[in-house]
Design a protein around this motif. Structure first.
Motif, PDB file in Angstrom:
ATOM      1  N   LEU A 178      60.836 -37.955 -40.906  1.00 44.93           N
ATOM      2  CA  LEU A 178      59.797 -37.397 -39.993  1.00 44.93           C
ATOM      3  C   LEU A 178      58.418 -37.301 -40.604  1.00 44.93           C
ATOM      4  O   LEU A 178      58.351 -37.445 -41.800  1.00 44.93           O
ATOM      5  N   ARG A 237      59.534 -40.094 -33.606  1.00 41.43           N
ATOM      6  CA  ARG A 237      59.060 -41.343 -33.168  1.00 41.43           C
ATOM      7  C   ARG A 237      60.024 -42.078 -32.908  1.00 41.43           C
ATOM      8  O   ARG A 237      61.194 -42.111 -33.253  1.00 41.43           O
ATOM      9  N   ARG A 256      68.792 -44.513 -35.428  1.00 41.07           N
ATOM     10  CA  ARG A 256      67.355 -44.508 -34.692  1.00 41.07           C
ATOM     11  C   ARG A 256      67.142 -45.592 -33.905  1.00 41.07           C
ATOM     12  O   ARG A 256      66.557 -45.458 -32.840  1.00 41.07           O
ATOM     13  N   ALA A 301      69.140 -44.628 -30.696  1.00 39.20           N
ATOM     14  CA  ALA A 301      68.422 -43.629 -30.094  1.00 39.20           C
ATOM     15  C   ALA A 301      66.979 -43.948 -29.245  1.00 39.20           C
ATOM     16  O   ALA A 301      66.631 -43.742 -28.054  1.00 39.20           O
ATOM     17  N   SER A 302      66.359 -44.914 -29.858  1.00 38.79           N
ATOM     18  CA  SER A 302      65.022 -45.562 -29.319  1.00 38.79           C
ATOM     19  C   SER A 302      65.441 -46.216 -28.350  1.00 38.79           C
ATOM     20  O   SER A 302      64.673 -46.189 -27.293  1.00 38.79           O
ATOM     21  N   HIS A 360      66.081 -44.156 -25.410  1.00 40.60           N
ATOM     22  CA  HIS A 360      64.661 -43.496 -24.883  1.00 40.60           C
ATOM     23  C   HIS A 360      64.007 -44.767 -24.061  1.00 40.60           C
ATOM     24  O   HIS A 360      63.513 -44.321 -22.833  1.00 40.60           O
ATOM     25  N   TRP A 410      69.486 -33.164 -32.956  1.00 40.53           N
ATOM     26  CA  TRP A 410      68.466 -32.607 -32.132  1.00 40.53           C
ATOM     27  C   TRP A 410      69.061 -32.352 -30.835  1.00 40.53           C
ATOM     28  O   TRP A 410      69.969 -33.240 -30.377  1.00 40.53           O
ATOM     29  N   VAL A 438      61.651 -30.448 -28.235  1.00 36.03           N
ATOM     30  CA  VAL A 438      60.242 -30.732 -28.022  1.00 36.03           C
ATOM     31  C   VAL A 438      59.617 -29.990 -26.752  1.00 36.03           C
ATOM     32  O   VAL A 438      59.870 -30.260 -25.569  1.00 36.03           O
ATOM     33  N   LEU A 463      56.713 -28.619 -31.382  1.00 35.53           N
ATOM     34  CA  LEU A 463      58.335 -28.408 -31.503  1.00 35.53           C
ATOM     35  C   LEU A 463      58.604 -26.932 -31.442  1.00 35.53           C
ATOM     36  O   LEU A 463      57.906 -26.089 -31.894  1.00 35.53           O
ATOM     37  N   ASP A 501      61.320 -25.912 -32.619  1.00 36.76           N
ATOM     38  CA  ASP A 501      62.138 -25.296 -34.019  1.00 36.76           C
ATOM     39  C   ASP A 501      61.756 -26.445 -35.139  1.00 36.76           C
ATOM     40  O   ASP A 501      62.073 -27.584 -34.946  1.00 36.76           O
ATOM     41  N   HIS A 543      66.391 -35.323 -42.532  1.00 40.23           N
ATOM     42  CA  HIS A 543      66.034 -35.047 -41.271  1.00 40.23           C
ATOM     43  C   HIS A 543      65.878 -36.331 -40.275  1.00 40.23           C
ATOM     44  O   HIS A 543      65.208 -37.334 -40.801  1.00 40.23           O
ATOM     45  N   PHE A 544      66.783 -36.361 -39.079  1.00 42.62           N
ATOM     46  CA  PHE A 544      66.555 -37.494 -38.423  1.00 42.62           C
ATOM     47  C   PHE A 544      65.118 -37.387 -37.603  1.00 42.62           C
ATOM     48  O   PHE A 544      64.893 -36.436 -37.187  1.00 42.62           O
ATOM     49  N   ASN A 545      64.721 -38.610 -37.371  1.00 43.53           N
ATOM     50  CA  ASN A 545      63.366 -38.447 -36.739  1.00 43.53           C
ATOM     51  C   ASN A 545      63.112 -39.194 -35.342  1.00 43.53           C
ATOM     52  O   ASN A 545      62.175 -39.274 -34.864  1.00 43.53           O
ATOM     53  N   VAL A 546      64.406 -38.985 -34.565  1.00 42.06           N
ATOM     54  CA  VAL A 546      64.325 -39.379 -33.066  1.00 42.06           C
ATOM     55  C   VAL A 546      64.590 -38.186 -32.361  1.00 42.06           C
ATOM     56  O   VAL A 546      65.908 -37.886 -32.643  1.00 42.06           O
ATOM     57  N   PRO A 547      63.916 -37.666 -31.395  1.00 44.65           N
ATOM     58  CA  PRO A 547      64.400 -36.781 -30.596  1.00 44.65           C
ATOM     59  C   PRO A 547      65.527 -37.225 -29.709  1.00 44.65           C
ATOM     60  O   PRO A 547      65.650 -38.260 -29.553  1.00 44.65           O
TER      61      PRO A 547
END
Lengths: 403, 452
Positions: A73, A91, B111, B114-115, B118, B169, B174, B184, B186, B204-208
């Protein structure tokens, strides 16, 4: 404002056109950029947003866009997530985003950020080769070193990050393995010879046998040689540190320099050029761009006011690991021409607010540079190497015709 | 007939692979790399309202006898990259990628999927495969460290970890409200820990959360362990049993395992791979099919195939002559390293004996024997015959649909789309328009919650 460039811009390289790239990251580089009118913060994780932004950059005839990325993140702290909920967090993968945009664009180069530290050179090589195939020769990558312990913990391979020098050595090894894999298929390896039943000439497929301290790669790639032969490799150096200079000098085609002023640029350029020469690579072209965050308005006071307003929203003055410019497109054009005399061949601009500063670049700065005769009026090539004046290299393993 | 309602058929298109099913010598055969080929193939599948496109993967060029295998198509693009690009030229077609759980890391793969989900507005699917071989491992940091018996335990843990990342997530985080300055809801979004035998990570995973929550999960293994893995965690199976009896047995077996995991029969779709040859008449189709088989199995290909069983260099044998009188070399297969297909011959001496008997009884040469014993086309006939066969198999619970593998790139699906699909639509067993948006919609799968 006078249309003629300042004296200092008339250096040796002033007749060469400037190269311009834009670095894309979320809604822009200012932490409050997402709150600006038109920022579309709810669309940052959609293809629609990214295709609109890159299409705008292409309308401005820019050489390429880079896509920021990381395997963690976003955070204002190097120790881990900062827990902030008032800034963009999250992202999409940069390589996939670039690939998603590729079929919707025709000329602009697409340069995703790739973290060497935790990824497999074999996967990265075929991913960028494929980006080059789907974009028909417009792929590059920006190689990044991660020294964040919390990012390492997302992979579990290493308890702590490698020391600086070793991490950059590993990145250089990564690039070397990636480059060898791109060359592991000769251009004419696929022969489809019905008479002998052979689809490929196996003598034109090559084991790369890369042996490094942290990995070895046998090869060949599963993906045929990309259209550009070698997609464009780039890397960035933050201001105030020279740790990335060796990587830029030895392994890249384009380096982005975080510098504060023309003198800083001159010093960095000299050091990297010298390292390039020491590595025996002075004959290989190397573009050095300065990184510059920009806040642009037709009226300089409006730009100042806008930046102040953003700072107030973010509760802190904007700070950056590179120079920050606030002013008019014409003033920025002056500065670019001035700095270029330090030996730079181009600039990578970071729009403070994408929704505002990207159109200011494409519709304000670019026409200004065109009027001054230092920027293209149409795309002169179909590949990124072509736009950067780089020849398509012969594969390193390809048999040379007998003398 | 009973009053059981007609099942709706699911259809998918497998981009022709790097094996001898694909006939590259045909004058109509195009590039396997140019993006135009992928566009043509994907847009044909979407025009025919197929559920999804399917890409296989192999992470090392095939070799036989220590040399790169040159008789079949060689070379393919990176799966994620080409699927992301295809999302730009299609609107509803699902995008299924085969991704290995041995030579990847969960954070990165999660990711990427998930990307992709999206970027395609909810059309991503993951065929989870495993491998352990040191041959492929030579291309990767990890090397060939994984003992064979651990490949499923790593695959299970890999998928479980990826699921934890997807679920880190929940989709409500978001807010992106400029007025209040809340991006965010949360600060804990994306937090995860997984401390296991094969995966030990935290952060922490970084893709919503993506439109489908998670990509649709495919599984392809046929072993008891593979079936159990599928029953416990998969949304669909890329199967290999496309005949009535074998298909029904497999279907009943796997669907029968679902209640143990609290799942209903609808929650796992069984989609065998299937090849096809069409003709104006059944007779013509059979003629064409025979010719295609001869193109798929050249004399050289037949010898190479025989070497998989014999585990020896048989290059001195005449493909138009009799089978070798020497016996196979038993033990570890060293002639075709990294080839999963050699594992189907668990008792090479017995296979050789059976083949010799068959060849003698029917007076078959090596090439003729290989043509006779290796997979002939699944569906051969006129469009009407093929449509009927497919529908019968699905209604008889031999499958929920098929993943079709054409033998020509990129146009091999065109005729099927133009002739068979309309007949299935007329029968009301295949959609005429996409009814939903996501691949889960097409497959009748619900969007998962996070279980939190």
């Amino acid at each position: 404002m006078s249309a003629s460039p300042p004296e200092s811009a008339r250096a040796s390289a002033s007749s060469e056109p400037l190269h311009l790239a834009v670095a894309l990251d979320g809604a822009g580089w200012h932490p409050a950029a997402w709150r600006e009118p038109g920022a579309r913060p709810g669309e940052l994780f959609t293809a629609r947003y990214w295709s609109d932004v890159v299409t705008e950059a292409e309308a401005g005839l820019l050489d390429f866009v880079t896509f920021e990325d990381a395997l963690a993140l976003q955070s204002s702290s190097a120790d881990g997530p900062d827990g902030r909920t008032d800034q963009v967090r999250g992202r999409l993968d940069a390589v996939l985003t670039a690939a998603r945009v590729a079929p919707l664009t025709r000329h602009i180069g697409l340069v995703p950020t790739v973290t060497a530290t935790h990824t497999e050179p074999f996967h990265i090589s075929k991913a960028i080769a494929t980006l080059d195939h789907v974009s028909r020769g417009r792929a590059g990558l920006s190689i990044q070193v991660s020294q964040l312990d919390h990012e390492a913990r997302h992979f579990g391979r290493r308890a702590v990050s490698l020391p600086d020098a070793e991490a950059y050595e590993e990145a250089a090894d990564h690039v070397e393995a990636v480059r060898r894999l791109w060359d592991s298929w000769d251009d004419d390896a696929e022969i489809r010879d019905v008479a002998t039943g052979r689809f490929v000439d196996r003598d034109k497929l090559h084991y790369v046998d890369f042996q490094g301290r942290h990995f070895s790669v046998r090869g060949p790639s599963i993906t045929p040689r990309p259209p550009q032969g070698q997609p464009v490799v780039s890397a960035a150096s933050a201001a105030g540190t020279d740790t990335a200079y060796g990587l830029i000098a030895r392994s890249t085609d384009v380096g982005y320099l975080g510098v504060r002023d023309a003198a800083g640029a001159r010093a960095a350029v000299a050091e990297i050029r010298q390292a390039r020469e020491s590595a025996g690579l002075s004959a290989q072209p190397l573009h050095l761009f300065a990184d510059l965050t920009v806040f642009l308005d037709e009226d300089a006071r409006a730009a100042d006011a806008r930046r102040s307003r953003l700072d107030a929203l973010a509760d802190a003055p904007y700070s950056s690991d590179t120079a920050v410019f606030t002013g008019t497109p014409a003033e920025l054009a002056d500065l670019l021409q001035d700095w270029r005399s330090a030996g730079l061949s181009g600039f990578r601009l970071r729009p403070g607010v994408v929704a505002h500063d990207l159109p200011a670049i494409t519709q304000g700065l670019v026409p200004e540079l065109q009027r001054r005769g230092v920027f293209r009026r149409s795309y002169e090539a179909d590949t990124l190497r072509g736009l950067l004046g780089l020849e398509r290299p012969v594969g390193r393993y390809a048999a040379h015709p007998a003398a | 007939m009973s009053s059981k309602p007609l099942k709706r058929i699911h259809l998918a298109a497998h981009f022709p692979g790097v094996n001898n099913t694909t006939v590259w010598s045909d004058p109509a055969a195009g590039s396997h790399i140019d993006f135009d080929s992928f566009i043509h193939f994907a847009q044909t599948a979407e025009r025919a309202k197929f559920d999804f496109l399917f890409l296989a993967e192999g992470l090392r060029l095939r070799e036989q006898g220590g040399k790169i295998y040159d008789l079949d198509v060689v070379g393919r693009p990176d799966t994620f990259t080409v699927l992301a690009a295809l999302a730009a030229v299609t609107e509803r077609l699902g995008l299924t990628g085969t991704i290995n759980s041995t030579f990847n890391e969960p954070y990165e793969v999660a990711r990427q999927f998930a990307s992709l989900d999206h970027l395609s507005e909810g059309r991503a699917a993951w065929n989870v495969v495993t491998s352990w071989d040191a041959f492929t491992g030579e291309n990767f940091r990890r090397g060939g460290y994984l003992p064979r018996e651990e490949r499923y335990s790593r695959a299970k843990e890999f998928l479980a970890t990826a699921t934890e990342l997807f679920d880190s997530w929940d989709g409500s985080e978001v807010v992106a409200d400029p007025a209040s300055g809340t991006f965010l809801r949360d600060a804990k979004a994306g937090a995860f820990t997984h401390h296991g035998q094969h995966v030990d990570i935290e952060g922490h995973f970084n893709v919503p959360r993506s439109p489908q929550g998670r990509p649709v999960i495919f599984q392809a293994g046929d072993s008891d362990e593979g079936r159990e893995f599928a029953a416990s965690q998969a949304d669909a199976i890329f199967g290999r049993h496309a005949t009535l009896d074998e298909g029904r047995e497999f279907y009943a077996d796997v669907k029968g395992r679902l209640p143990r995991y609290g799942r209903s029969a609808d929650e796992l779709k069984i989609l065998p791979a299937a090849t096809f040859v069409l003709g104006d008449t059944d007779a013509e189709a059979h003629e064409i099919a025979h010719e295609v088989r001869r193109l798929q199995v050249s004399g050289q290909t037949a010898i190479k195939y025989l070497e998989h069983v014999w585990n020896r260099d048989l290059s001195a044998y005449d493909p138009d002559g009799p089978l070798p009188d020497i016996d196979p070399e038993v033990g570890e297969n060293t002639i075709a390293l990294g080839r999963a297909s050699v594992r189907q011959f668990s008792d090479p001496l017995d296979t050789a004996r059976q083949w010799r008997e068959l060849a003698e009884a029917k007076n078959l040469s090596i090439r003729e024997l290989v043509i006779a014993t290796t997979s002939r086309q699944t569906f051969v006939g006129s469009a009407a015959t093929v449509a009927e066969t497919i529908n019968d198999l699905v209604q008889a619970d031999a499958a929920d649909g098929f993943i079709l593998v054409p033998h020509i790139t990129p146009g091999g699906l065109d005729e099927f789309a133009d002739t068979v699909v309309p007949l299935l639509q007329e029968r009301g067993v295949f959609r005429s328009e996409y009814e939903g948006v996501t691949l889960r919609d097409h497959l009748g799968l619900s969007t998962p919650g996070t279980g939190r």
